[in-house]
Scaffold this motif. Structure first.
Motif, PDB file in Angstrom:
ATOM      1  N   PRO A 118       0.994  -1.325   0.034  1.00 20.09           N
ATOM      2  CA  PRO A 118       0.173   0.137   0.010  1.00 20.09           C
ATOM      3  C   PRO A 118       0.920   1.376  -0.013  1.00 20.09           C
ATOM      4  O   PRO A 118       1.273   1.693   0.863  1.00 20.09           O
ATOM      5  N   ILE A 119       1.499   1.744  -1.087  1.00 20.56           N
ATOM      6  CA  ILE A 119       1.917   2.991  -1.682  1.00 20.56           C
ATOM      7  C   ILE A 119       1.370   3.519  -2.646  1.00 20.56           C
ATOM      8  O   ILE A 119       0.993   2.829  -3.525  1.00 20.56           O
TER       9      ILE A 119
ATOM     10  N   MET B  55     -11.204  -1.172  -5.155  1.00 17.99           N
ATOM     11  CA  MET B  55     -10.593  -0.983  -3.866  1.00 17.99           C
ATOM     12  C   MET B  55     -10.256  -2.416  -2.993  1.00 17.99           C
ATOM     13  O   MET B  55     -10.891  -3.390  -3.425  1.00 17.99           O
ATOM     14  N   ARG B  56      -9.378  -2.301  -2.009  1.00 14.31           N
ATOM     15  CA  ARG B  56      -9.149  -3.547  -1.005  1.00 14.31           C
ATOM     16  C   ARG B  56      -9.552  -2.925   0.401  1.00 14.31           C
ATOM     17  O   ARG B  56      -9.345  -1.744   0.303  1.00 14.31           O
ATOM     18  N   VAL B  57      -9.791  -3.899   1.296  1.00 12.08           N
ATOM     19  CA  VAL B  57      -9.975  -3.347   2.624  1.00 12.08           C
ATOM     20  C   VAL B  57      -9.081  -4.033   3.760  1.00 12.08           C
ATOM     21  O   VAL B  57      -8.642  -5.393   3.638  1.00 12.08           O
ATOM     22  N   SER B  62      -5.008  -6.421   8.721  1.00 14.91           N
ATOM     23  CA  SER B  62      -4.657  -7.724   7.634  1.00 14.91           C
ATOM     24  C   SER B  62      -5.740  -7.599   6.469  1.00 14.91           C
ATOM     25  O   SER B  62      -6.942  -7.053   6.833  1.00 14.91           O
ATOM     26  N   PHE B  63      -5.435  -7.797   5.200  1.00  8.88           N
ATOM     27  CA  PHE B  63      -6.215  -7.748   3.999  1.00  8.88           C
ATOM     28  C   PHE B  63      -7.423  -8.651   4.348  1.00  8.88           C
ATOM     29  O   PHE B  63      -7.169  -9.799   4.949  1.00  8.88           O
ATOM     30  N   GLN B  64      -8.511  -8.193   3.941  1.00 12.95           N
ATOM     31  CA  GLN B  64      -9.915  -8.945   4.275  1.00 12.95           C
ATOM     32  C   GLN B  64     -10.790  -8.841   3.162  1.00 12.95           C
ATOM     33  O   GLN B  64     -10.587  -8.138   2.214  1.00 12.95           O
ATOM     34  N   PRO B  65     -11.638 -10.121   2.920  1.00 11.78           N
ATOM     35  CA  PRO B  65     -12.659  -9.913   1.885  1.00 11.78           C
ATOM     36  C   PRO B  65     -13.424  -9.126   1.945  1.00 11.78           C
ATOM     37  O   PRO B  65     -13.828  -8.729   3.336  1.00 11.78           O
ATOM     38  N   TRP B  66     -14.356  -8.266   1.218  1.00 11.06           N
ATOM     39  CA  TRP B  66     -15.167  -7.272   1.263  1.00 11.06           C
ATOM     40  C   TRP B  66     -16.502  -7.538   2.438  1.00 11.06           C
ATOM     41  O   TRP B  66     -17.150  -6.912   2.940  1.00 11.06           O
ATOM     42  N   VAL B  79      -8.203   0.737   1.038  1.00  8.25           N
ATOM     43  CA  VAL B  79      -7.116   0.860   0.256  1.00  8.25           C
ATOM     44  C   VAL B  79      -7.229   1.083  -1.353  1.00  8.25           C
ATOM     45  O   VAL B  79      -7.724   0.182  -2.050  1.00  8.25           O
ATOM     46  N   PRO B  80      -7.109   2.143  -1.759  1.00  5.80           N
ATOM     47  CA  PRO B  80      -6.998   2.531  -3.311  1.00  5.80           C
ATOM     48  C   PRO B  80      -5.966   1.763  -4.124  1.00  5.80           C
ATOM     49  O   PRO B  80      -5.224   1.402  -3.450  1.00  5.80           O
TER      50      PRO B  80
END
Lengths: 504, 85
Positions: A118-119, B55-57, B62-66, B79-80
């Protein structure tokens, strides 16, 4: 070790820290701030990171690379904050025993970092504007999703206002189903124009893969598509451009087995192929399934377009050419050469003729020939022939028989021959001239000598249920004659592959 | 949890989202059940231009499913699309 840094990266220090006696290869990548992006002049870059996750994700990538490529060490440093043109934004270094895995791992790390860490990067342009890379409208890599949905009315506004189209015509186009046989120099532009006009369903049939030499004329494909199957890649490309059309790829050769089934699912067939076998198969299958067909062929600078529409006076291919010409009697693009814009013109014309048919306009009469080098067009009036073997009043071709398209005509010496000097069940006819037979008699094969010219007469020394194997010197004349005899109503005529030469 | 059943969530914004929101961090009370629902809620409120699909979240680092469900006190980061290097 993955590190974020607000101060300049010291590449020398990073590299020296990785030295070790087992190391045989060191590969490093440096990403620098460039002064342009997508045509705009960049003056400054700002990097922003979600530090905690960036460091853990970055370390994770380095760990993956070490495991996957068996590296001795892998490190990455990334700048955050404001950077000027020429500054180093990222540094990746890997150390391994040998160069192969070092190159591969270095590539892997930088690709994954760009995708996963994430940058974010904000570009400032010389015109005072700025934008977040990959997040704005002008980003190239990903499809931009419009905030406002695009309507079909907007897309087709400029053609609906034509009196010949109108909203009613546009609705007809949306109900239209067109099959394109051959995703080449003709098929690519044809597919683009049909989809752009809002045709509802488009099938693309091609068994070939993309070759580098195709790209200059097959404009649905680019460098990255070389080696990929044409039908599938064409559909992938075009459906991302025209979401209102349903595309179906047929990554197979059109044959007597699949032609009728494929044609039944469509209203109009576009012949965008470059060989007689498939053209005549398309012709016969279109006539038999009562579908319209738009044929085009090109040769160097010139080309021709012809439309067949069932129930009208437009002729089919066999009205002029009852028998398929010899496959080898014309040269292909590979042999004769072609400039890409030439099939571009004729492919676009095929799309145009298909659109006119869908709109209910009369079909193009006759044959349109166009020499694009001199700019000289020529119209040839063609008439439907009552004696046409497929669309005439008393047709002899009533199904798509593989024998009519160059396949199934040949009999191989091996397998068909019983080794006892005869071909079981066949009456062998030697169609060579007496002089040729004297010079090279058929080796130990019982045969009747009837020269090819004898078959030009009206009454033939054959019976319609007899099984005949024609033989000439190399198998070309016998194949040609076998095809013609079949079209004249002798279904069991075959050609000895390789001719007299093959028997030696 | 607050009296009306809403959850207190902390949300962090980066890059374009931070600019469109006008701040980098906030605590809010929401009835959104999933991270996706929370993003759509905030997108409507603040006019975020990036659609959810791009996007992600991250939830609690930690990254998670939507469709991950949200609990009282979760730390959420939208997270763009990233552009390191």
């Amino acid at each position: 070790m993955f590190a974020l840094s607000t101060s300049p990266i010291d590449a020398r220090a990073l590299q020296d820290a990785m030295r070790r006696p087992e190391a045989g290869a060191f590969v490093c990548f440096e990403g620098w701030v460039r002064n342009t992006n997508e045509g705009r002049t960049v003056t400054l870059l700002e990097y922003e990171a979600f530090e905690a996750v960036a460091c853990s994700e970055g370390s994770h990538i380095l760990h993956e690379a070490r495991e996957r490529f068996g590296l001795l060490d892998a490190r990455c440093a990334h700048r955050v904050g404001a950077l000027a043109i020429g500054d180093m934004a990222v540094w990746v270094g890997v150390v391994s025993g040998h160069r192969g895995e070092a190159f591969a791992a270095c590539r892997y790390i930088i690709d994954e970092v760009k995708k996963r860490v994430p940058i974010w990067k904000k570009e400032h342009y010389s015109d005072g504007d700025s934008g977040w890379v990959n997040c704005e409208c002008h980003c190239g890599a990903e499809v931009h999703v419009h905030a406002e949905p695009v309507t079909e009315a907007q897309l087709y506004a400029r053609q609906v206002c034509l009196p010949e189209v109108s909203q009613e015509g546009q609705d007809r186009l949306r109900r239209g189903r067109v099959l394109i046989v051959g995703a080449g120099g003709l098929g690519c532009p044809a597919a683009l124009y049909l989809a752009a006009a809002g045709v509802g369903e488009i099938g693309i049939c091609d068994s070939d893969t993309v070759d580098a030499s195709n790209l200059h004329r097959q404009i649905l494909f680019g460098i990255q598509d070389i080696g990929a199957p044409k039908a599938e890649r064409a559909v992938d490309r075009i459906k991302s451009m025209y979401p209102f059309t349903i595309f179906t790829p047929y990554p197979e050769r059109l044959t007597d087995k699949n032609a009728m089934e494929m044609f039944c699912k469509h209203d109009i067939i576009l012949d965008c192929t470059d060989n007689f076998e498939v053209k005549f198969l398309i012709n016969d299958a279109a006539v038999l399934s009562k579908k319209s067909a738009v044929f085009a062929s090109i040769y160097q600078w010139e080309g021709q377009v012809q439309v067949y529409q069932p129930g009208t006076e437009t002729p089919c291919l066999r009205c002029q050419w009852p028998d398929m010409p010899e496959p080898d009697c014309v040269r292909t693009c590979a042999e004769a050469g072609v400039l890409g814009a030439v099939p571009g013109v004729f492919g676009a014309m095929q799309a145009l003729e298909a659109l006119k048919l869908l709109l209910g306009r009369p079909a193009l009469p006759g044959l349109l020939l166009f020499d694009l080098l001199s700019g000289q067009p020529h119209r040839a009036g063609l008439k439907r022939s009552a004696s046409c073997p497929v669309c005439g009043t008393n047709p002899t071709i009533r199904s798509v028989d593989p024998a009519n398209y160059g396949d199934g005509l040949d009999v191989e010496v091996e397998g068909a021959g019983e080794g006892n000097g005869t071909f079981d069940g066949f009456e062998v006819i030697d169609i060579r001239e007496p002089q040729e037979i004297r010079e090279r008699p058929l080796a130990g094969l019982k045969s009747t000598a009837i020269p090819a010219s004898r078959f030009e007469q009206d009454s033939l020394p054959l019976s319609t249920d007899g099984r005949y194997l024609l033989c000439c010197a190399h198998g070309a004349r016998s194949k040609y004659l076998a095809r013609r005899l079949r079209a004249r109503g002798y279904p069991h005529v075959f050609s000895l592959k390789g001719g007299a030469e093959a028997l030696v | 949890m607050s009296a009306n059943g809403a959850k207190n969530i902390s949300v962090q914004y980066f890059a374009m989202l931070r600019e469109q929101r006008g701040l980098s961090k906030e605590s809010l009370a929401t009835h959104a059940q999933s991270a996706a629902a929370l993003y759509e809620e905030l997108r409507f409120q603040h006019g975020f231009t990036l659609p959810l699909e791009r996007m992600r979240v991250i939830v609690n680092e930690s990254f998670q499913p939507w469709d991950v469900s949200l609990s009282e006190g979760d730390e959420v980061v939208f997270v763009p699309p990233v552009a390191g290097g």
